[in-house]
Design an enzyme around this catalytic site. Structure first.
Site, PDB file in Angstrom:
ATOM      1  N   HIS A 142      39.207  40.045  41.020  1.00  0.00           N
ATOM      2  CA  HIS A 142      38.786  40.483  42.343  1.00  0.00           C
ATOM      3  C   HIS A 142      39.991  40.728  43.261  1.00  0.00           C
ATOM      4  O   HIS A 142      40.156  41.784  43.835  1.00  0.00           O
ATOM      5  CB  HIS A 142      37.893  39.422  43.001  1.00  0.00           C
ATOM      6  CG  HIS A 142      36.642  39.091  42.268  1.00  0.00           C
ATOM      7  ND1 HIS A 142      35.632  40.011  42.032  1.00  0.00           N
ATOM      8  CD2 HIS A 142      36.217  37.924  41.719  1.00  0.00           C
ATOM      9  CE1 HIS A 142      34.644  39.413  41.378  1.00  0.00           C
ATOM     10  NE2 HIS A 142      34.965  38.157  41.172  1.00  0.00           N
TER      11      HIS A 142
HETATM   12  O1  RIB Z   1      34.248  36.754  45.812  1.00  0.00           O
HETATM   13  C1  RIB Z   1      35.513  36.658  45.197  1.00  0.00           C
HETATM   14  C2  RIB Z   1      36.514  36.110  46.144  1.00  0.00           C
HETATM   15  O2  RIB Z   1      36.188  34.757  46.457  1.00  0.00           O
HETATM   16  C3  RIB Z   1      37.943  36.052  45.557  1.00  0.00           C
HETATM   17  O3  RIB Z   1      38.855  36.217  46.608  1.00  0.00           O
HETATM   18  C4  RIB Z   1      38.038  34.663  45.015  1.00  0.00           C
HETATM   19  O4  RIB Z   1      39.392  34.186  44.990  1.00  0.00           O
HETATM   20  C5  RIB Z   1      37.247  33.901  46.031  1.00  0.00           C
HETATM   21  O5  RIB Z   1      38.094  33.635  47.135  1.00  0.00           O
END
Ligand code: RIB
Ligand code: CA
Length: 310
Positions: A239
């Site tokens: 992500h």
């Molecule tokens: O939804 C994914 C996000 O939430 C990413 O940034 C992960 O590290 C968590 O912070």
């Protein structure tokens, strides 16, 4: 090639750590500062994890600041079921070989932007509390922000709730302040980031690079991949690295212009990034939103960056 100066704001966590490696190993960007926030875990842990990751790969000359301990209104819900009790379970990392700066996260962002001869790109990848506080406290510096490329939000679906992504869900008021800032924004949303996954086979390619960064990437994925395998994902979604990759090469992503507005009051929808791509709301478009990614090219970008590191 002119390097784009960036600041990463993170809640290190496994995918935050890998986003740091992407930034540090990519010639297209220069990581000027790192700020940390509560999110995946409490800020003492996310700050400490960030220092450990940077120390592990021999990067001790970038200022790192501790930021938000809590959020504008939303109570903290740590993601230890994903990232473990430490926030970075799995790899055995030595204690940091350097400390953070005495400045707060917002003070470090302000100092870095004010002293920069060039515009700065912000790459937040946790709840947007630090960034929103910067927007509110330093309006005179917003013209020096090239873009905010953040990991968060979702046009469809969610992971913190059926309709909300964790980073925007954890501090929706902060997300709304950032979305209304008038700064150019790329929202690297779950719609694309879930497809930016690394498979078990690709993970071994990183381990076989044999440098500290490659082995660290594989060990982070060994742990991070467990949760995602359990919930049936095809691989470990990177992500946060998408927020950096979208700065390095936006063409990796299918993007659409949209108005993104936060739902702050819904009983079941608070924290949802309401994403209008058709103009039906009549609200002004304020974001480029990612809807797809060239996964193989993304993995190769990350692989090349990790190979460049210690
Ligand atoms: O939804 C994914 C996000 O939430 C990413 O940034 C992960 O590290 C968590 O912070
Ligand atoms: Ca994160």
């Amino acid at each position: 090639m002119n390097k784009r100066p960036i600041i990463i704001d993170c809640d290190t966590g496994h995918d935050d750590a890998i986003a740091l490696l992407l930034a540090l190993g990519s010639p297209e960007v220069e990581l000027k500062a790192v700020t940390t926030t509560a999110g995946n875990n409490v800020v003492d842990k996310t700050f400490h994890n960030t220092l450990k990751v940077l120390s592990h790969i021999g990067v001790t000359d970038i200022p790192v600041a501790k930021g938000a301990e809590s959020f504008f209104f939303q109570p903290h819900k740590i993601a230890d079921h994903v990232h473990g009790d430490s926030g970075l379970d799995g790899p055995e990392l030595a204690e940091p070989s350097f400390g953070g700066v005495k400045l707060s996260a917002v003070e470090l962002i302000e100092k870095t932007v004010r002293e920069s001869a060039e515009k700065i790109t912000l790459c937040p990848m946790g709840p947007l509390t630090n960034i929103a506080t910067f927007v509110l406290s330093c309006p005179d510096l917003l013209p020096k922000i090239e873009r905010i490329s953040f990991m968060g939000g979702s046009a469809v679906g969610g992971n913190a709730s059926p309709v909300a992504e964790f980073n925007t869900w954890q501090d929706p008021e902060a997300a709304q302040i950032v979305l209304k800032s008038g700064v150019p924004i790329t929202m690297c949303s779950l719609d694309a980031t879930f497809d930016a996954y690394i498979t078990a086979e690709e993970k071994e390619r990183f381990r076989q690079i044999g440098n500290k960064a490659g082995i660290l990437t594989a060990e982070l994925l060994d742990f991070f991949g467990k949760f995602h395998a359990k919930v049936g994902n095809k691989g470990a979604p990177m992500h946060d690295a998408c927020a950096v990759a979208a700065v390095i090469n936006p063409a990796l992503f299918e993007m659409k212009r949209a108005n993104v507005s936060m739902d702050l009051n819904g009983t079941f929808t608070r924290g949802c990034t309401t994403t209008d791509i058709t103009g039906v709301t009549g609200r002004k478009q304020n974001c480029d939103v990612t809807f797809g990614v060239d996964r193989e090219a993304f993995v190769e970008l990350l692989y090349s960056a990790v190979k460049n590191l210690q």
